[in-house]
Design a protein around this motif. Structure first.
Motif, PDB file in Angstrom:
ATOM      1  N   LEU A   8      -0.598   1.319  -3.248  1.00  0.00           N
ATOM      2  CA  LEU A   8      -0.349   1.201  -1.809  1.00  0.00           C
ATOM      3  C   LEU A   8       1.057   0.676  -1.542  1.00  0.00           C
ATOM      4  CD1 LEU A   8      -1.431   1.493   1.043  1.00  0.00           C
ATOM      5  CD2 LEU A   8      -2.375  -0.810   0.844  1.00  0.00           C
ATOM      6  N   SER A   9       1.470  -0.310  -2.315  1.00  0.00           N
ATOM      7  CA  SER A   9       2.816  -0.856  -2.171  1.00  0.00           C
ATOM      8  C   SER A   9       3.863   0.217  -2.459  1.00  0.00           C
ATOM      9  CB  SER A   9       2.985  -2.041  -3.117  1.00  0.00           C
ATOM     10  OG  SER A   9       4.278  -2.552  -3.065  1.00  0.00           O
ATOM     11  N   ASP A  10       3.606   1.025  -3.506  1.00  0.00           N
ATOM     12  CA  ASP A  10       4.527   2.122  -3.827  1.00  0.00           C
ATOM     13  C   ASP A  10       4.581   3.140  -2.687  1.00  0.00           C
ATOM     14  OD1 ASP A  10       5.127   0.999  -6.249  1.00  0.00           O
ATOM     15  OD2 ASP A  10       3.873   2.364  -7.435  1.00  0.00           O
ATOM     16  N   LEU A  11       3.404   3.489  -2.144  1.00  0.00           N
ATOM     17  CA  LEU A  11       3.365   4.462  -1.041  1.00  0.00           C
ATOM     18  C   LEU A  11       4.186   3.983   0.152  1.00  0.00           C
ATOM     19  CD1 LEU A  11      -0.341   5.720  -0.863  1.00  0.00           C
ATOM     20  CD2 LEU A  11       1.685   7.027  -1.488  1.00  0.00           C
ATOM     21  N   LEU A  12       4.098   2.706   0.439  1.00  0.00           N
ATOM     22  CA  LEU A  12       4.846   2.152   1.576  1.00  0.00           C
ATOM     23  C   LEU A  12       6.357   2.217   1.357  1.00  0.00           C
ATOM     24  CD1 LEU A  12       2.585  -0.904   2.448  1.00  0.00           C
ATOM     25  CD2 LEU A  12       2.817   1.237   3.733  1.00  0.00           C
ATOM     26  N   SER A  13       6.762   2.273   0.101  1.00  0.00           N
ATOM     27  CA  SER A  13       8.201   2.324  -0.181  1.00  0.00           C
ATOM     28  C   SER A  13       8.728   3.760  -0.258  1.00  0.00           C
ATOM     29  CB  SER A  13       8.505   1.588  -1.486  1.00  0.00           C
ATOM     30  OG  SER A  13       7.976   2.303  -2.588  1.00  0.00           O
ATOM     31  N   TYR A  14       7.851   4.770  -0.245  1.00  0.00           N
ATOM     32  CA  TYR A  14       8.260   6.168  -0.344  1.00  0.00           C
ATOM     33  C   TYR A  14       8.917   6.633   0.953  1.00  0.00           C
ATOM     34  CZ  TYR A  14       5.330   6.811  -4.544  1.00  0.00           C
ATOM     35  OH  TYR A  14       4.774   6.732  -5.770  1.00  0.00           O
ATOM     36  N   SER A  15       9.808   7.595   0.765  1.00  0.00           N
ATOM     37  CA  SER A  15      10.424   8.242   1.941  1.00  0.00           C
ATOM     38  C   SER A  15       9.402   9.219   2.524  1.00  0.00           C
ATOM     39  CB  SER A  15      11.685   8.993   1.518  1.00  0.00           C
ATOM     40  OG  SER A  15      11.334  10.078   0.687  1.00  0.00           O
ATOM     41  N   LEU A  16       9.665   9.694   3.725  1.00  0.00           N
ATOM     42  CA  LEU A  16       8.758  10.629   4.396  1.00  0.00           C
ATOM     43  C   LEU A  16       8.631  11.915   3.587  1.00  0.00           C
ATOM     44  CD1 LEU A  16       6.998  11.264   6.811  1.00  0.00           C
ATOM     45  CD2 LEU A  16       9.038  12.094   8.003  1.00  0.00           C
ATOM     46  N   GLU A  17       9.741  12.366   3.032  1.00  0.00           N
ATOM     47  CA  GLU A  17       9.718  13.587   2.225  1.00  0.00           C
ATOM     48  C   GLU A  17       8.825  13.410   0.997  1.00  0.00           C
ATOM     49  OE1 GLU A  17      12.854  16.054  -0.516  1.00  0.00           O
ATOM     50  OE2 GLU A  17      13.619  15.149   1.316  1.00  0.00           O
ATOM     51  N   ARG A  18       8.945  12.267   0.340  1.00  0.00           N
ATOM     52  CA  ARG A  18       8.125  12.005  -0.856  1.00  0.00           C
ATOM     53  C   ARG A  18       6.658  11.838  -0.468  1.00  0.00           C
ATOM     54  NH1 ARG A  18       8.790   7.859  -5.787  1.00  0.00           N
ATOM     55  NH2 ARG A  18       7.047   8.685  -6.978  1.00  0.00           N
ATOM     56  N   LEU A  19       6.375  11.214   0.672  1.00  0.00           N
ATOM     57  CA  LEU A  19       4.994  11.080   1.131  1.00  0.00           C
ATOM     58  C   LEU A  19       4.357  12.441   1.376  1.00  0.00           C
ATOM     59  CD1 LEU A  19       5.070   8.053   3.609  1.00  0.00           C
ATOM     60  CD2 LEU A  19       3.825   8.208   1.455  1.00  0.00           C
ATOM     61  N   ASN A  20       5.152  13.376   1.909  1.00  0.00           N
ATOM     62  CA  ASN A  20       4.648  14.735   2.146  1.00  0.00           C
ATOM     63  C   ASN A  20       4.334  15.449   0.841  1.00  0.00           C
ATOM     64  OD1 ASN A  20       4.655  14.671   4.946  1.00  0.00           O
ATOM     65  ND2 ASN A  20       6.802  15.332   5.081  1.00  0.00           N
ATOM     66  N   LYS A  21       5.047  15.114  -0.234  1.00  0.00           N
ATOM     67  CA  LYS A  21       4.824  15.746  -1.532  1.00  0.00           C
ATOM     68  C   LYS A  21       3.715  15.048  -2.335  1.00  0.00           C
ATOM     69  CE  LYS A  21       9.535  17.462  -2.092  1.00  0.00           C
ATOM     70  NZ  LYS A  21      10.742  17.403  -2.913  1.00  0.00           N
ATOM     71  N   GLU A  22       3.276  13.889  -1.893  1.00  0.00           N
ATOM     72  CA  GLU A  22       2.302  13.098  -2.656  1.00  0.00           C
ATOM     73  C   GLU A  22       0.975  13.841  -2.888  1.00  0.00           C
ATOM     74  OE1 GLU A  22       1.174   9.808  -4.959  1.00  0.00           O
ATOM     75  OE2 GLU A  22       3.098  10.587  -4.308  1.00  0.00           O
ATOM     76  N   GLU A  24       0.440  17.017  -3.232  1.00  0.00           N
ATOM     77  CA  GLU A  24       0.719  18.016  -4.272  1.00  0.00           C
ATOM     78  C   GLU A  24       0.893  17.342  -5.626  1.00  0.00           C
ATOM     79  OE1 GLU A  24       4.271  21.113  -5.429  1.00  0.00           O
ATOM     80  OE2 GLU A  24       3.974  20.622  -3.325  1.00  0.00           O
ATOM     81  N   SER A  25       1.575  16.227  -5.636  1.00  0.00           N
ATOM     82  CA  SER A  25       1.790  15.473  -6.869  1.00  0.00           C
ATOM     83  C   SER A  25       0.452  14.984  -7.444  1.00  0.00           C
ATOM     84  CB  SER A  25       2.724  14.299  -6.590  1.00  0.00           C
ATOM     85  OG  SER A  25       2.851  13.485  -7.712  1.00  0.00           O
ATOM     86  N   LEU A  26      -0.413  14.516  -6.556  1.00  0.00           N
ATOM     87  CA  LEU A  26      -1.735  14.056  -7.008  1.00  0.00           C
ATOM     88  C   LEU A  26      -2.570  15.213  -7.541  1.00  0.00           C
ATOM     89  CD1 LEU A  26      -2.629  11.458  -4.224  1.00  0.00           C
ATOM     90  CD2 LEU A  26      -1.996  10.979  -6.597  1.00  0.00           C
ATOM     91  N   ASP A  27      -2.476  16.375  -6.911  1.00  0.00           N
ATOM     92  CA  ASP A  27      -3.190  17.559  -7.393  1.00  0.00           C
ATOM     93  C   ASP A  27      -2.704  17.951  -8.789  1.00  0.00           C
ATOM     94  OD1 ASP A  27      -4.759  17.755  -5.133  1.00  0.00           O
ATOM     95  OD2 ASP A  27      -3.480  19.282  -4.167  1.00  0.00           O
ATOM     96  N   LYS A  28      -1.379  17.920  -8.983  1.00  0.00           N
ATOM     97  CA  LYS A  28      -0.823  18.245 -10.302  1.00  0.00           C
ATOM     98  C   LYS A  28      -1.302  17.246 -11.353  1.00  0.00           C
ATOM     99  CE  LYS A  28       3.388  20.587  -8.777  1.00  0.00           C
ATOM    100  NZ  LYS A  28       4.851  20.532  -8.710  1.00  0.00           N
TER     101      LYS A  28
END
Length: 116
Positions: A8-22, A24-28
């Protein structure tokens, strides 16, 4: 948990672009982990099969031991009765032996009495 809090702490530090890719990243990551599990299962197939056979063998042996224990448990009353009969007969023999010893110890006196 600590892992959830860290994520959760990592998610809060992500940029909007990275959050949008999360997603897909989790699916991979999920696909990679499933493939890894499948590969491990295939690579260790023989061990899984052998473990299953071993488990079945142990279960069969445990069942056999249980049957033996049940048979033993069933024969205990008869064994107990036999032991009690044996102990009773041993007691009788012991009393007869003690009587024979006393008779033997008094043999001289008895012979003197019979001769007179």
């Amino acid at each position: 948990t600590d892992v959830d809090e860290t994520y959760l702490s990592d998610l809060l530090s992500y940029s909007l672009e990275r959050l949008n890719k999360e997603p897909e990243s989790l699916d991979k990551e999920e696909t990679r982990l499933k493939d890894g599990m499948r590969e491990t299962a295939v690579r260790n197939y023989r061990a899984f099969v052998d473990a299953g056979g071993c488990y079945q063998s142990v279960r069969d042996e445990v069942r056999e031991i249980q049957r033996g224990l049940e048979a033993l448990r069933g024969s205990l009353p008869e064994l107990r009765a036999g032991c009690q009969r044996f102990a009773g007969r041993a007691e009788e023999i012991s009393r007869a032996r003690a009587l024979n010893r006393r008779t033997l110890a008094a043999q001289g006196t008895l012979l003197d009495l019979l001769e007179t």
